[in-house]
Design a protein around this motif. Structure first.
Motif, mmCIF file in Angstrom:
data_model
loop_
_atom_site.group_PDB
_atom_site.id
_atom_site.type_symbol
_atom_site.label_atom_id
_atom_site.label_comp_id
_atom_site.label_asym_id
_atom_site.label_seq_id
_atom_site.Cartn_x
_atom_site.Cartn_y
_atom_site.Cartn_z
ATOM 1 N N UNK A 117 85.134 -6.371 68.611
ATOM 2 C CA UNK A 117 84.124 -6.964 69.697
ATOM 3 C C UNK A 117 84.432 -6.907 70.928
ATOM 4 N N UNK A 118 85.203 -5.848 71.190
ATOM 5 C CA UNK A 118 85.748 -5.396 72.603
ATOM 6 C C UNK A 118 84.430 -4.721 73.209
ATOM 7 N N UNK A 119 84.432 -4.332 74.252
ATOM 8 C CA UNK A 119 83.501 -3.598 74.908
ATOM 9 C C UNK A 119 83.926 -2.977 76.378
ATOM 10 N N UNK A 120 83.485 -1.788 76.728
ATOM 11 C CA UNK A 120 83.486 -1.071 78.039
ATOM 12 C C UNK A 120 82.029 -1.141 78.806
ATOM 13 N N UNK A 121 81.938 -1.503 79.939
ATOM 14 C CA UNK A 121 80.774 -1.673 80.778
ATOM 15 C C UNK A 121 80.846 -0.912 81.786
ATOM 16 N N UNK B 179 87.732 -7.818 75.894
ATOM 17 C CA UNK B 179 88.002 -7.917 74.486
ATOM 18 C C UNK B 179 88.383 -9.660 74.191
ATOM 19 N N UNK B 180 87.941 -10.226 73.105
ATOM 20 C CA UNK B 180 88.173 -11.709 72.962
ATOM 21 C C UNK B 180 89.599 -11.627 72.569
ATOM 22 N N UNK B 181 90.187 -12.925 72.951
ATOM 23 C CA UNK B 181 91.294 -13.506 72.757
ATOM 24 C C UNK B 181 91.245 -14.042 71.223
ATOM 25 N N UNK C 131 79.249 -15.557 74.415
ATOM 26 C CA UNK C 131 80.205 -14.801 73.590
ATOM 27 C C UNK C 131 81.046 -15.536 72.568
ATOM 28 N N UNK C 132 80.146 -16.604 71.974
ATOM 29 C CA UNK C 132 80.657 -17.346 70.651
ATOM 30 C C UNK C 132 80.290 -16.331 69.609
#
Length: 765
Positions: free
Chosen positions: A106-110, A155-157, A188-189
């Motif tokens: 669920x991580x991303x680079x923007x 990215x999420x915890x 981002x839920x």
């Protein structure tokens, strides 16, 4: 692909700058992003989305997300953008999945510069999260939407980031459910927990059992006001409805397109009044039953000794699982009284046949049997922490709501846990103590309390992180009487939860969060969300000084504001006394205060708090029994000059669960006492019972006491105030003894449990 990977090297180099370096410019410099990204670095130039901008979907699987992006642009006032398959030249927004470049799920680079916007996700969820960040960044509109230049690595915890919604007590239309899902996606839920069945209504179409639609989905009327108020009042209007299977499919797909999993909840074995009204043979007594018209816990539950109960629930779950592809199915398991089971011949026969120790073990059998069935279909169950009672089902996930103990116990047994303690994560509780707040369940959960929650804080067990899946916020709808009120109660508290679920603990800061939240007002207004914007309201703390004096501190998080106050019962104006430091209160009065902005205009609601100065203010208080955790703000609460409200959520009530009250107040020296008063709460529908007997006694030496007053009856439903003039007596010590009701009697709400004895301010004059 070579072009993309070369560009990624540059991005990774850029994002090596830590967030702390960027933040040195001041918290206000951070853009209004919620949740706060792991790393954010400014670039030199902004990008402008114009009608000429193209959307590039790097994989066919991203076409729907590309369509969502187009919809977001149009919704913001922009023009529809064309879509291409290749990111060539400039003036494009590219969407790509690359799990090598982005290793976290669920991580991303923007990356945003003047030529293009590139959003690279570990997976489709990561790409969508990047676009939600993009939405929070842009401004302007029409033919030119400005996006400031940043490189964001995020990215999420937690893997599980959920919000629930109860539609049994109040049914919300599909349009609102979709709006709710849109907002969950924005922050981002990744999970929507849909509470579909309860005592007050069955909300999902089950074709094999048509009476669930014609009977269980409807109640004859609905409670007006709070359930603690007696006598109960009702509106006399039939209420109900349900979601068709076609509507369910539509909502499930809508959520999936936004990378949100919906977990349905079908309550069992308790909270079953609506289902029993439709099919009374499933209960222990055979009925008749009715769909509940008020809120609470009811003795009539599914019969655990009747095989037809399990056949019914298995058939129901077959249809539910066909509609919801989620790996998990929530089966409730909470608040199941054993009253009927204890006298039910079939339940007792089941207990004897299986050699079960008690009815708690019978509930464990019920849950484990249902779990085996769900597991046989390739799914897993989630249950509230009561499913621990009598033995935990082998593969169950525990949702810990009655504090953290259930979660800790489940982790110790190596079970997956979702933390949702009601003290921090229940959004049907009041969010401020101002009288203007709409009717709510009764607790007090301000925004800061949600934001400051740290799941299992201080737990050093290495296994904890392996089994702590994440967190969830609860939106119970007993007092959500409209879509507008539901939104007001849920937001911005859900946004605070979103940040603690996503952002690393060390990067979270409440003041910084508030700065960004204020910046989100534009987006919330655009989304037409009726959120609670009163988080900057004036609050206070107080502390006793010597000689029966209170010191009062007023505070507000409003930036650049000033507080003006009065103590003479007049309303404060911009010319009233300016609050600069703690105020000493020497006489009984009401402090009123108002927040003013830099233009000297009112910037919030009127604060007002009454203070009662008397001989015992600040005196030492000794208790024989320890108060219960929920109502234990400290011994001196009994003599702090403040009275508890009928909402009982203001941290002013001292409470004892099943135990007697015995408090001794040391006045410091022998004085003349001629008047005593105090308050006790009597709300049987909240398990709060006035004392059986209340005694007031006085002593000169702390050893020999004489009785001044006794009372054995408390007829008022709510606050019972004792106002007792006594024959003047010399005393240094005042003793108050309250005899607890003990066990709540049969036929009363919470029968068999401990009665709560709640007492507040003991005034000595």
């Amino acid at each position: 692909m070579k072009y993309i990977r070369t560009y990624l090297v540059m991005i990774v180099a850029l994002i090596a700058w830590p967030l702390s370096i960027w933040a040195q410019a001041g918290s206000a410099a951070l853009p209004a992003l919620i949740p706060l990204p792991v790393t954010i670095t400014p670039t030199a130039d902004a990008f402008y989305i114009t009608p000429a901008t193209r959307i590039v979907a790097g994989q066919a699987s991203l076409n729907k997300i590309a369509g969502l992006l187009n919809g977001y642009v149009i919704g913001y006032g922009g023009k529809s953008l064309s879509k291409t398959a290749v990111a060539a030249g400039s003036d494009f927004i590219s969407l790509t999945i690359d799990s090598t470049a982005v290793p976290y799920k669920e991580g991303y680079l923007l990356h945003i510069d003047k030529k293009a916007i590139r959003c690279i996700g570990h997976d489709a969820g990561g790409v969508l999260h990047g676009l939600q960040t993009l939405r929070q960044l842009w401004s302007g509109g029409g033919n030119s939407i400005k996006v400031p230049g940043y490189t964001i690595d995020d990215h999420p915890r937690f893997a599980y980031r959920g919000m629930a919604l109860d539609v049994s007590r109040h049914l919300f239309p599909v349009s609102f459910i979709k709006k709710y899902i849109d907002l969950l996606a924005l922050y981002k839920f990744n999970t929507f927990h849909w509470h579909l069945t309860d005592d007050q209504g069955w909300r999902i179409e089950i074709k094999q059992y048509p009476k669930l639609q014609s009977v269980a989905a409807w109640r004859n009327e609905t409670l007006i006001g709070h359930k603690k108020e007696l006598p109960h009042r009702f509106d006399g209007k039939r209420y109900g409805g349900y979601y068709t299977q076609q509507q369910i499919k539509e909502v499930v797909q809508y959520a999936a397109d936004r990378q949100i999993t919906i977990i349905p909840e079908i309550e069992m074995p308790g909270h079953a009044s609506a289902a029993l009204a439709a099919y009374p043979a499933l209960g222990c007594t055979g009925g008749p039953y009715t769909t509940a018209t008020y809120w609470g816990v009811f003795d009539d539950v599914y019969c655990a000794g009747n095989d037809s109960t399990f056949v019914f629930l298995q058939n129901v779950l077959d249809e539910v699982m066909a509609l919801f592809p989620s790996a998990y199915i929530h089966i409730g398991g909470d608040e199941c009284p054993k009253t009927r089971w204890r006298v039910c011949a079939k339940c007792q026969q089941r207990k004897r046949a299986l050699r079960l120790a008690d009815e708690h073990a019978l509930q464990s059998y019920f849950i484990q049997r249902m779990e085996q069935y769900v597991n046989s279909k390739g799914r897993h169950i989630i249950g509230w922490d009561e499913i621990l009672e009598g033995g935990l089902a082998p593969n169950a996930t525990v949702m810990s709501w009655r504090g953290e103990e259930g979660g800790k116990a489940a982790i110790a047994q190596h079970h997956r846990v979702i933390m949702t303690p009601e003290t921090n994560c229940y959004f049907d509780y009041y969010q401020s103590l101002y009288n203007e707040e709409p009717l709510a369940a009764g607790g007090f959960t301000p925004l800061q309390k949600v934001y400051g929650y740290e799941p299992l804080a201080g737990n050093t067990d290495n296994a904890t992180s392996d089994y702590l899946a994440g967190v969830e916020g609860q939106a119970w709808s007993e007092y959500y009487t409209s879509e507008k009120q539901a939104a007001y109660m849920i937001f911005p508290r859900a946004m605070a939860l979103a940040e603690l679920a996503w952002t690393p603990t060390k990067q979270r800061n409440y003041d910084n969060f508030l700065n960004r939240l204020r910046g989100e007002a534009r987006l919330l207004k655009q989304e037409k969300i009726n959120y609670d914007a009163h988080f900057d309201d004036i609050t206070y703390t107080s502390a006793p000084l010597q000689n029966n004096v209170l010191q009062i501190n007023l505070q507000s998080s409003y930036p650049g504001g000033e507080i003006r106050f009065t103590t003479d019962n007049t309303g404060p104006t911009s010319q009233s006394a300016l609050y600069t430091s703690a105020v000493e209160i020497k006489n009984t009065c009401t402090v009123k205060a108002l927040l003013f902005n830099k233009k000297h205009q009112p910037a919030g609601r009127l604060f007002q708090q009454a203070f009662r100065i008397h001989k015992a203010v600040g005196a030492a208080v000794t208790l024989q029994n320890k108060p219960m955790d929920r109502f234990n703000p400290g011994n001196t609460t009994l003599v702090n000059g403040l009275f508890g409200s009928n909402r009982y959520n203001d941290n002013q009530w001292l409470g004892f669960s099943g135990n007697d009250l015995q408090a001794v107040i040391d006045l410091g020296k022998e004085q003349t006492v001629q008047h005593l008063s105090l308050e006790v709460l009597n709300y049987h529908w909240q398990r709060m019972w006035a004392p059986v007997t209340l005694q007031l006694l006085a002593s000169k030496d702390g050893a020999h006491y004489s009785e001044l007053y006794r009372q054995d009856s408390f007829p008022v439903n709510g606050i019972n105030r004792l106002d007792v003039p006594v024959t003047p007596v010399q005393a240094q010590y005042i003793k108050v003894i309250g005899t607890n009701k003990g066990t709540i009697p049969a036929g009363e709400y919470g029968a068999g449990g401990n009665a709560l004895l709640l007492i507040d301010e003991i005034v000595v004059e």
